[in-house]
Design a protein around this motif. Structure first.
Motif, short mmCIF file in Angstrom:
data_model
loop_
_atom_site.label_atom_id
_atom_site.label_comp_id
_atom_site.label_asym_id
_atom_site.label_seq_id
_atom_site.Cartn_x
_atom_site.Cartn_y
_atom_site.Cartn_z
N TYR A 1 -14.28 -18.24 14.31
CA TYR A 1 -13.67 -19.17 13.35
C TYR A 1 -14.69 -19.76 12.40
N LEU A 2 -16.00 -19.56 12.69
CA LEU A 2 -17.05 -20.07 11.81
C LEU A 2 -17.47 -19.05 10.76
N ASN A 3 -16.86 -17.86 10.78
CA ASN A 3 -17.21 -16.85 9.78
C ASN A 3 -16.89 -17.36 8.38
N SER A 4 -17.84 -17.15 7.46
CA SER A 4 -17.68 -17.71 6.11
C SER A 4 -17.88 -16.66 5.02
N ALA A 5 -17.60 -15.38 5.33
CA ALA A 5 -17.79 -14.31 4.35
C ALA A 5 -16.85 -14.54 3.15
N VAL A 6 -17.37 -14.23 1.96
CA VAL A 6 -16.58 -14.40 0.74
C VAL A 6 -16.51 -13.07 0.00
N TYR A 7 -15.55 -12.95 -0.90
CA TYR A 7 -15.39 -11.75 -1.71
C TYR A 7 -16.45 -11.72 -2.81
N GLY A 8 -16.93 -10.52 -3.08
CA GLY A 8 -17.87 -10.32 -4.17
C GLY A 8 -17.16 -9.87 -5.43
N ALA A 9 -17.95 -9.31 -6.37
CA ALA A 9 -17.40 -8.90 -7.66
C ALA A 9 -16.40 -7.77 -7.51
N GLU A 10 -16.47 -7.01 -6.40
CA GLU A 10 -15.56 -5.88 -6.22
C GLU A 10 -14.11 -6.33 -6.04
N ALA A 11 -13.89 -7.60 -5.73
CA ALA A 11 -12.53 -8.08 -5.49
C ALA A 11 -11.83 -8.52 -6.76
N GLY A 12 -12.51 -8.54 -7.87
CA GLY A 12 -11.90 -8.99 -9.11
C GLY A 12 -12.10 -10.47 -9.33
N SER A 13 -11.78 -10.94 -10.51
CA SER A 13 -12.04 -12.33 -10.87
C SER A 13 -11.18 -13.31 -10.08
N PHE A 14 -9.98 -12.89 -9.66
CA PHE A 14 -9.09 -13.82 -8.97
C PHE A 14 -9.65 -14.23 -7.61
N ASP A 15 -10.17 -13.27 -6.83
CA ASP A 15 -10.64 -13.55 -5.47
C ASP A 15 -12.15 -13.75 -5.39
N LYS A 16 -12.88 -13.47 -6.43
CA LYS A 16 -14.34 -13.55 -6.39
C LYS A 16 -14.80 -14.95 -5.98
N GLY A 17 -15.66 -14.99 -4.95
CA GLY A 17 -16.19 -16.25 -4.46
C GLY A 17 -15.31 -16.94 -3.44
N SER A 18 -14.09 -16.43 -3.22
CA SER A 18 -13.19 -17.04 -2.24
C SER A 18 -13.46 -16.48 -0.84
N GLU A 19 -13.14 -17.24 0.17
CA GLU A 19 -13.29 -16.76 1.54
C GLU A 19 -12.36 -15.57 1.78
N LYS A 20 -12.86 -14.62 2.55
CA LYS A 20 -12.08 -13.42 2.82
C LYS A 20 -10.86 -13.74 3.67
N GLY A 21 -9.74 -13.13 3.30
CA GLY A 21 -8.50 -13.33 4.02
C GLY A 21 -7.34 -12.76 3.23
N PHE A 22 -6.17 -13.03 3.71
CA PHE A 22 -4.96 -12.55 3.02
C PHE A 22 -3.90 -13.64 3.13
N MET A 23 -2.96 -13.61 2.24
CA MET A 23 -1.79 -14.50 2.29
C MET A 23 -2.17 -15.97 2.26
N GLY A 24 -1.80 -16.64 1.19
CA GLY A 24 -1.98 -18.08 1.09
C GLY A 24 -0.62 -18.77 1.05
N LEU A 25 -0.63 -20.06 1.26
CA LEU A 25 0.62 -20.82 1.26
C LEU A 25 0.36 -22.18 0.62
N ASN A 26 1.25 -22.59 -0.28
CA ASN A 26 1.14 -23.91 -0.88
C ASN A 26 2.55 -24.46 -1.13
N ILE A 27 2.83 -25.62 -0.55
CA ILE A 27 4.14 -26.26 -0.68
C ILE A 27 3.97 -27.56 -1.42
N HIS A 28 4.81 -27.76 -2.43
CA HIS A 28 4.69 -28.96 -3.26
C HIS A 28 6.10 -29.37 -3.70
N GLY A 29 6.53 -30.53 -3.23
CA GLY A 29 7.87 -30.96 -3.60
C GLY A 29 8.33 -32.15 -2.78
N ASN A 30 9.60 -32.47 -2.89
CA ASN A 30 10.20 -33.59 -2.15
C ASN A 30 11.31 -33.07 -1.25
#
Length: 215
Positions: A164-193
């Motif tokens: 759980y302490l692994n901190s690998a991030v995506y490099g330039a090969e992942a494209g501008s959207f994921d570059k520099g982000s922690e490696k993984g898949f599927m995100g979730l964001n809930i915003h509302g009432n």
């Protein structure tokens, strides 16, 4: 002035008298009352709202959500170290080739807030047909549960005793959207009432509701 005040105070205090009377179990069951409490609740995790206690609200109520700018929004992701914002579980302590397997949620964040709900007592009719006390939680449509940026940025499967302490991030090969982000898949964001209106009554199913039993 003082010479008159002190004797008067002593004379008045001598007239004040109160008795406290003890009640037995039978008398206590005959006591009825009325009351309750209006409460508010906030849970804020890895947000500026949680770190800045001067902020009294999680949004600017003078504007609608579509009108808010980055300067108005207080609930931004704030974590000094991304590793500190990991939540990991190992279902059934799963092992593979001698390595512990972890399901890791990365960049966990979110704020939940409800401005008002009530805690009160109530009475229900239990399974034996007898009246029984219950704890009642009341929610109001005018005070919704506010959900702000609740979720995680990525989900990954990691290996090792402290995977759980692994901190690998995506490099330039992942494209501008994921570059520099922690490696993984599927995100979730809930915003509302979430608007709720009604009562939730909590009671013991096995309580007989008699004067000799506590519920």
């Amino acid at each position: 002035m003082k010479l008159f005040f002190y004797p008067a105070l002593i004379a008045f205090s001598s007239l004040v008298h109160a008795d406290l009377v003890g009640l037995n179990s039978t008398e206590l069951t005959d006591v009825t009352g009325q009351g309750g409490a209006d409460l508010s609740w906030t849970l804020s995790l890895n947000h500026k709202y949680a770190n800045d206690m001067l902020l009294q609200d999680i949004s600017n109520k003078s504007k609608t959500m579509t009108q808010l700018t980055s300067a108005d929004v207080n609930y931004v992701y704030q974590c000094t170290n991304d590793i500190l914002c990991h939540v990991a579980i190992s279902p059934n302590n799963h092992m593979e080739s001698g390595n512990q397997k972890w399901l890791v949620f990365k960049k966990i964040q979110g704020t939940l807030q409800i401005d008002r709900f009530s805690l009160d007592g109530s009475t229900i009719t239990n399974k034996d047909g007898n009246p029984q006390t219950a704890m009642q939680l009341s929610f109001y449509d005018i005070a919704p549960l506010k959900i702000r940026n609740l979720g995680f940025a990525g989900l990954s499967v990691e290996s090792g005793a402290e995977g759980y302490l692994n901190s690998a991030v995506y490099g330039a090969e992942a494209g501008s959207f994921d570059k520099g982000s922690e490696k993984g898949f599927m995100g979730l964001n809930i915003h509302g009432n979430l608007h709720m209106s009604g009562d939730l009554k909590i009671f013991s199913y096995n309580c007989a509701g008699t004067s000799t039993s506590r519920c």
